[in-house]
Design a protein around this motif. Structure first.
Motif, short mmCIF file in Angstrom:
data_model
loop_
_atom_site.label_atom_id
_atom_site.label_comp_id
_atom_site.label_asym_id
_atom_site.label_seq_id
_atom_site.Cartn_x
_atom_site.Cartn_y
_atom_site.Cartn_z
N GLY A 14 0.80 -1.22 0.00
CA GLY A 14 0.00 0.00 0.00
C GLY A 14 0.83 1.26 0.00
N GLY A 18 1.36 1.26 -5.09
CA GLY A 18 0.22 0.38 -4.86
C GLY A 18 -1.10 1.13 -4.81
N VAL A 19 -1.10 2.27 -4.14
CA VAL A 19 -2.32 3.08 -4.03
C VAL A 19 -2.71 3.63 -5.40
CG1 VAL A 19 -3.31 5.19 -3.05
CG2 VAL A 19 -1.98 3.65 -1.61
N ALA A 22 -4.08 0.85 -7.52
CA ALA A 22 -5.43 0.50 -7.07
C ALA A 22 -6.45 1.51 -7.59
CB ALA A 22 -5.47 0.43 -5.54
N LEU A 34 -6.50 -4.19 -1.83
CA LEU A 34 -5.19 -3.61 -1.57
C LEU A 34 -4.69 -4.16 -0.24
CD1 LEU A 34 -2.94 -1.67 -2.41
CD2 LEU A 34 -4.26 0.19 -1.40
N GLU A 36 -1.93 -4.60 2.64
CA GLU A 36 -0.80 -3.90 3.26
C GLU A 36 -0.52 -4.55 4.62
OE1 GLU A 36 2.22 -1.84 4.49
OE2 GLU A 36 1.46 -1.47 2.48
N ILE A 41 -2.08 2.57 4.97
CA ILE A 41 -1.47 2.67 3.64
C ILE A 41 -0.68 3.97 3.56
CG2 ILE A 41 -3.19 1.22 2.51
CD1 ILE A 41 -4.54 3.79 1.49
N LEU A 66 -4.65 8.96 -0.77
CA LEU A 66 -5.04 8.09 0.33
C LEU A 66 -6.52 8.22 0.65
CD1 LEU A 66 -2.00 8.54 2.76
CD2 LEU A 66 -2.36 6.79 1.00
N ALA A 69 -8.53 6.56 -2.17
CA ALA A 69 -8.46 5.10 -2.07
C ALA A 69 -9.32 4.59 -0.93
CB ALA A 69 -7.02 4.65 -1.89
N ILE A 75 -12.50 -0.29 -4.04
CA ILE A 75 -11.26 -0.65 -3.36
C ILE A 75 -11.58 -1.12 -1.95
CG2 ILE A 75 -9.04 0.17 -2.48
CD1 ILE A 75 -9.00 2.21 -4.74
N LEU A 77 -9.59 -2.11 1.39
CA LEU A 77 -8.29 -2.06 2.05
C LEU A 77 -8.17 -3.20 3.05
CD1 LEU A 77 -8.08 1.76 2.81
CD2 LEU A 77 -7.02 0.53 0.93
N THR A 79 -5.58 -3.87 5.63
CA THR A 79 -4.38 -3.51 6.37
C THR A 79 -4.13 -4.55 7.44
OG1 THR A 79 -5.70 -2.09 7.80
CG2 THR A 79 -4.61 -1.05 5.92
#
Length: 126
Positions: A14, A18-19, A22, A34, A36, A41, A66, A69, A75, A77, A79
């Motif tokens: 991320g 990567g961001v 995405a 995504l 991470e 991220i 950010l 995203a 998307i 995320l 994490t």
């Protein structure tokens, strides 16, 4: 031309690249996961003050990406997560992702910071 935006894509990492990847894929109609391994991220650029060679504020460049995203409907995320295995063939993969436990429910978090004050574990800065 047939619509090629079916299925989903997984991006591991991320950071800035990567961001942006995405966002590009999500804006093209793909569902993007995504992944991470850190709690947030942004990668190393989110820790910098200025960027070379223009000396621009790194967060001024990165923050809009950010936020976009984090709010994009295509998307998801993941994490505190890491890729464990990949199986399948070209164009048809199955992946296993391990999500580490959180102390806070991400769906209920409002970012108020009260959990930090209530946490019995002392945070140490390096």
């Amino acid at each position: 031309m047939p619509d090629r935006s079916v299925g989903s894509v997984m991006i591991v990492g991320g950071g800035v690249c990567g961001v942006q990847s995405a966002l590009d894929l999500a804006n093209s109609g793909y569902k993007v996961y995504l992944v991470e391994n850190k709690p947030a991220i942004g990668g190393a650029m989110s820790q910098l003050d200025k960027t070379f060679p223009t000396n621009d504020c790194s967060m001024c460049i990165l923050s809009p990406q950010l936020v976009e995203a984090g709010r994009h409907r295509n998307i998801e995320l993941l994490t505190l997560s890491e890729l464990e295995s990949v199986s399948g063939g070209a164009g048809c993969f199955t992946v296993r992702v391990r999500k580490r436990a959180r102390s806070v429910d991400a769906q209920l978090c409002t970012g108020c910071g009260n959990c930090i004050e209530a946490c019995p574990v002392q945070q140490h800065q390096l």
